[in-house]
Design a protein around this motif. Structure first.
Motif, mmCIF file in Angstrom:
data_model
loop_
_atom_site.group_PDB
_atom_site.id
_atom_site.type_symbol
_atom_site.label_atom_id
_atom_site.label_comp_id
_atom_site.label_asym_id
_atom_site.label_seq_id
_atom_site.Cartn_x
_atom_site.Cartn_y
_atom_site.Cartn_z
ATOM 1 N N VAL A 1 75.370 -11.590 17.417
ATOM 2 C CA VAL A 1 75.185 -11.984 16.011
ATOM 3 C C VAL A 1 75.061 -13.501 15.961
ATOM 4 O O VAL A 1 75.897 -14.215 16.514
ATOM 5 C CB VAL A 1 76.373 -11.535 15.130
ATOM 6 N N LEU A 2 74.021 -13.991 15.312
ATOM 7 C CA LEU A 2 73.839 -15.416 15.067
ATOM 8 C C LEU A 2 74.043 -15.674 13.584
ATOM 9 O O LEU A 2 73.525 -14.930 12.742
ATOM 10 C CB LEU A 2 72.432 -15.867 15.473
ATOM 11 N N LYS A 3 74.792 -16.710 13.252
ATOM 12 C CA LYS A 3 74.986 -17.014 11.835
ATOM 13 C C LYS A 3 75.331 -18.486 11.654
ATOM 14 O O LYS A 3 75.858 -19.137 12.559
ATOM 15 C CB LYS A 3 76.092 -16.138 11.237
ATOM 16 N N SER A 4 75.017 -18.976 10.479
ATOM 17 C CA SER A 4 75.394 -20.349 10.151
ATOM 18 C C SER A 4 76.861 -20.372 9.753
ATOM 19 O O SER A 4 77.423 -19.370 9.327
ATOM 20 C CB SER A 4 74.519 -20.882 9.014
ATOM 21 N N ASN A 5 77.463 -21.533 9.892
ATOM 22 C CA ASN A 5 78.902 -21.654 9.648
ATOM 23 C C ASN A 5 79.242 -22.044 8.230
ATOM 24 O O ASN A 5 80.415 -22.124 7.862
ATOM 25 C CB ASN A 5 79.489 -22.722 10.578
ATOM 26 N N HIS A 6 78.220 -22.282 7.387
ATOM 27 C CA HIS A 6 78.489 -22.969 6.125
ATOM 28 C C HIS A 6 77.914 -22.318 4.868
ATOM 29 O O HIS A 6 78.017 -22.895 3.789
ATOM 30 C CB HIS A 6 77.918 -24.389 6.214
ATOM 31 N N ASP A 7 77.300 -21.151 4.989
ATOM 32 C CA ASP A 7 76.746 -20.568 3.776
ATOM 33 C C ASP A 7 76.832 -19.045 3.810
ATOM 34 O O ASP A 7 77.478 -18.467 4.680
ATOM 35 C CB ASP A 7 75.298 -21.025 3.552
ATOM 36 N N SER A 8 76.191 -18.413 2.848
ATOM 37 C CA SER A 8 76.180 -16.959 2.778
ATOM 38 C C SER A 8 74.739 -16.487 2.902
ATOM 39 O O SER A 8 73.867 -16.920 2.149
ATOM 40 C CB SER A 8 76.762 -16.492 1.436
ATOM 41 N N GLY A 9 74.476 -15.637 3.867
ATOM 42 C CA GLY A 9 73.135 -15.103 4.019
ATOM 43 C C GLY A 9 72.423 -15.525 5.279
ATOM 44 O O GLY A 9 71.459 -14.878 5.699
ATOM 45 N N GLY A 10 72.858 -16.614 5.903
ATOM 46 C CA GLY A 10 72.219 -17.083 7.123
ATOM 47 C C GLY A 10 72.724 -16.335 8.337
ATOM 48 O O GLY A 10 73.340 -16.927 9.233
ATOM 49 N N TYR B 1 82.511 -26.343 0.361
ATOM 50 C CA TYR B 1 81.286 -26.294 1.160
ATOM 51 C C TYR B 1 80.523 -27.619 1.174
ATOM 52 O O TYR B 1 79.591 -27.788 1.965
ATOM 53 C CB TYR B 1 80.354 -25.199 0.626
ATOM 54 N N LYS B 2 80.894 -28.552 0.324
ATOM 55 C CA LYS B 2 80.108 -29.765 0.141
ATOM 56 C C LYS B 2 79.952 -30.575 1.420
ATOM 57 O O LYS B 2 78.881 -31.104 1.715
ATOM 58 C CB LYS B 2 80.739 -30.629 -0.958
ATOM 59 N N ASN B 3 81.015 -30.673 2.198
ATOM 60 C CA ASN B 3 80.998 -31.557 3.359
ATOM 61 C C ASN B 3 81.093 -30.830 4.697
ATOM 62 O O ASN B 3 81.452 -31.435 5.712
ATOM 63 C CB ASN B 3 82.140 -32.579 3.241
ATOM 64 N N VAL B 4 80.759 -29.547 4.714
ATOM 65 C CA VAL B 4 80.734 -28.807 5.976
ATOM 66 C C VAL B 4 79.511 -29.260 6.783
ATOM 67 O O VAL B 4 78.400 -29.309 6.264
ATOM 68 C CB VAL B 4 80.665 -27.287 5.747
ATOM 69 N N THR B 5 79.726 -29.602 8.052
ATOM 70 C CA THR B 5 78.619 -29.968 8.934
ATOM 71 C C THR B 5 77.967 -28.690 9.443
ATOM 72 O O THR B 5 78.607 -27.900 10.142
ATOM 73 C CB THR B 5 79.109 -30.805 10.126
ATOM 74 N N PRO B 6 76.690 -28.462 9.116
ATOM 75 C CA PRO B 6 76.029 -27.196 9.487
ATOM 76 C C PRO B 6 75.944 -26.993 10.998
ATOM 77 O O PRO B 6 75.625 -27.915 11.750
ATOM 78 C CB PRO B 6 74.625 -27.342 8.879
ATOM 79 N N LYS B 7 76.241 -25.781 11.415
ATOM 80 C CA LYS B 7 76.129 -25.371 12.810
ATOM 81 C C LYS B 7 75.655 -23.922 12.845
ATOM 82 O O LYS B 7 75.662 -23.232 11.823
ATOM 83 C CB LYS B 7 77.480 -25.468 13.543
ATOM 84 N N ILE B 8 75.300 -23.475 14.026
ATOM 85 C CA ILE B 8 74.997 -22.062 14.261
ATOM 86 C C ILE B 8 76.009 -21.551 15.270
ATOM 87 O O ILE B 8 76.297 -22.217 16.264
ATOM 88 C CB ILE B 8 73.577 -21.867 14.822
ATOM 89 N N ILE B 9 76.583 -20.402 14.992
ATOM 90 C CA ILE B 9 77.497 -19.808 15.958
ATOM 91 C C ILE B 9 76.964 -18.450 16.395
ATOM 92 O O ILE B 9 76.309 -17.751 15.619
ATOM 93 C CB ILE B 9 78.940 -19.675 15.393
ATOM 94 N N CYS B 10 77.249 -18.122 17.634
ATOM 95 C CA CYS B 10 76.842 -16.837 18.189
ATOM 96 C C CYS B 10 78.097 -16.080 18.586
ATOM 97 O O CYS B 10 78.907 -16.571 19.381
ATOM 98 C CB CYS B 10 75.938 -17.041 19.407
ATOM 99 N N GLU B 11 78.268 -14.893 18.001
ATOM 100 C CA GLU B 11 79.445 -14.071 18.277
ATOM 101 C C GLU B 11 79.029 -12.748 18.911
ATOM 102 O O GLU B 11 77.870 -12.332 18.803
ATOM 103 C CB GLU B 11 80.213 -13.793 16.975
ATOM 104 N N GLU B 12 79.990 -12.110 19.525
ATOM 105 C CA GLU B 12 79.734 -10.797 20.098
ATOM 106 C C GLU B 12 79.400 -9.794 18.989
ATOM 107 O O GLU B 12 79.907 -9.888 17.875
ATOM 108 C CB GLU B 12 80.945 -10.297 20.893
ATOM 109 N N PHE B 13 78.551 -8.858 19.297
ATOM 110 C CA PHE B 13 78.179 -7.793 18.376
ATOM 111 C C PHE B 13 79.322 -6.790 18.321
ATOM 112 O O PHE B 13 79.767 -6.276 19.344
ATOM 113 C CB PHE B 13 76.904 -7.109 18.879
ATOM 114 N N ILE B 14 79.837 -6.540 17.122
ATOM 115 C CA ILE B 14 80.949 -5.603 16.988
ATOM 116 C C ILE B 14 80.469 -4.350 16.275
ATOM 117 O O ILE B 14 79.704 -4.416 15.317
ATOM 118 C CB ILE B 14 82.150 -6.229 16.245
ATOM 119 N N GLU B 15 80.908 -3.203 16.746
ATOM 120 C CA GLU B 15 80.517 -1.941 16.128
ATOM 121 C C GLU B 15 81.602 -0.900 16.358
ATOM 122 O O GLU B 15 82.327 -0.930 17.355
ATOM 123 C CB GLU B 15 79.193 -1.450 16.700
#
Length: 307
Positions: free
Chosen positions: A116-125, A161-175
């Motif tokens: 799973v890839l997702k941004s650390n600072h918003d909803s939907g990414g 959320y105003k001052n979060v430094t945007p990043k991308i994180i990759c986590e293990e796929f959970i099911e």
């Protein structure tokens, strides 16, 4: 103008207005005026900030008066991992594969078959990949790049959320092998105590999302918040419900209100995120009395003495 755009404007003009004033170019609008405007457009009601009574109203007031810098790290899906590890333990974290400052840093060849890839600072990414062989890399990069450029703060003026430094994180796929869809267990905490539990079904497909509302004893309530209930195949009471409640109360004890999310996968508890403003304070209540009841649980004056 594109016909689809024209149809969208005709169908929901308020949504277009909300999108426009939620743009960073309108950041000059004071928080109070912004929130009153968006609140009216979304709820068709006037926002009472002088004497808020409902859950939604009190969340709007908290956006204005609650300016704790610590909250910035807690809504950051990368940095919050340190808080969770220090508060309840590393064993409750979804295993982290890697983190990136830009899309260009991602080497897709090195990633596992599922992730799973997702941004650390918003909803939907979020990009959920159950099979890397079928992954559209170009589309994935587009989703993540768009997310990195977005400052989630401007959409609803949620200060953390105003001052979060945007990043991308990759986590293990959970099911969960016993479930066809991922269920999000959401614990609504007020002054460090769980008062309500919401189960969100099919959270990645908004057209099929259902939401069950439970009390602390796992009694299914008739209440509905934004989404319809799942009454055909509701899950049984989790064996580790009491543990999830205890963990939620540990993570939330410093705040007037916060929603603590967990996944319950193969009888294991995994942390999801912390949310200080559920649905940004624009949730749709089937029963307005329930909106008031939840609002009464947010004790603003006892937390903020200057009011």
């Amino acid at each position: 103008m594109n016909k689809k755009v024209i149809d969208a404007i005709r169908k929901n003009p308020n949504r277009i207005l909300i999108s426009l004033i939620g743009n960073k170019y309108f950041k000059w609008i004071p928080d109070e005026l912004f929130l009153k405007t968006v609140y009216f457009l979304r709820t068709k009601s006037k926002l009472n900030l002088k004497n808020p009574q409902t859950y939604n109203e009190k969340l709007q007031l908290l956006k204005i008066i609650q300016k704790d810098p610590k909250m910035t790290d807690l809504v950051d899906k990368f940095k919050v991992r340190d808080y969770v590890e220090g508060s309840i333990g590393k064993q409750y974290l979804v295993p982290l594969i890697n983190s990136y400052n830009s899309v260009e840093e991602i080497n897709f060849k090195d990633l596992p078959h599922k992730f799973v890839l997702k941004s650390n600072h918003d909803s939907g990414g979020v990009v959920i990949c159950p099979d890397k062989n079928k992954l559209n890399v170009k589309k994935t990069k587009k989703i993540l790049n768009k997310s990195l450029k977005r400052n989630f703060y401007y959409l609803g003026r949620e200060y953390p959320y105003k001052n979060v430094t945007p990043k991308i994180i990759c986590e293990e796929f959970i099911e969960d092998k016993n479930q066809k869809e991922l269920i999000d267990y959401r614990f609504f905490c007020f002054d460090g105590k769980v008062e309500m539990i919401a189960l969100d079904f099919s959270i990645t497909d908004k057209s099929n999302t259902r939401r069950n509302i439970y009390d602390k004893e796992w009694n299914l309530l008739e209440e509905e918040i934004t989404y319809k209930r799942e009454v055909k195949t509701p899950p049984k009471r989790p064996d580790k419900l009491e543990e999830m409640i205890e963990l939620s109360e540990k993570l939330s004890k410093e705040f007037a209100h916060v929603r603590v999310d967990f996944y319950y996968i193969n009888n294991e508890i995994l942390f999801g995120e912390l949310t200080f403003y559920h649905q940004s304070g624009f949730a749709k209540f089937k029963n307005e009395e329930f909106n008031h009841k939840l609002g009464s649980l947010i004790q603003i004056k006892s937390r903020f003495e200057k009011l």
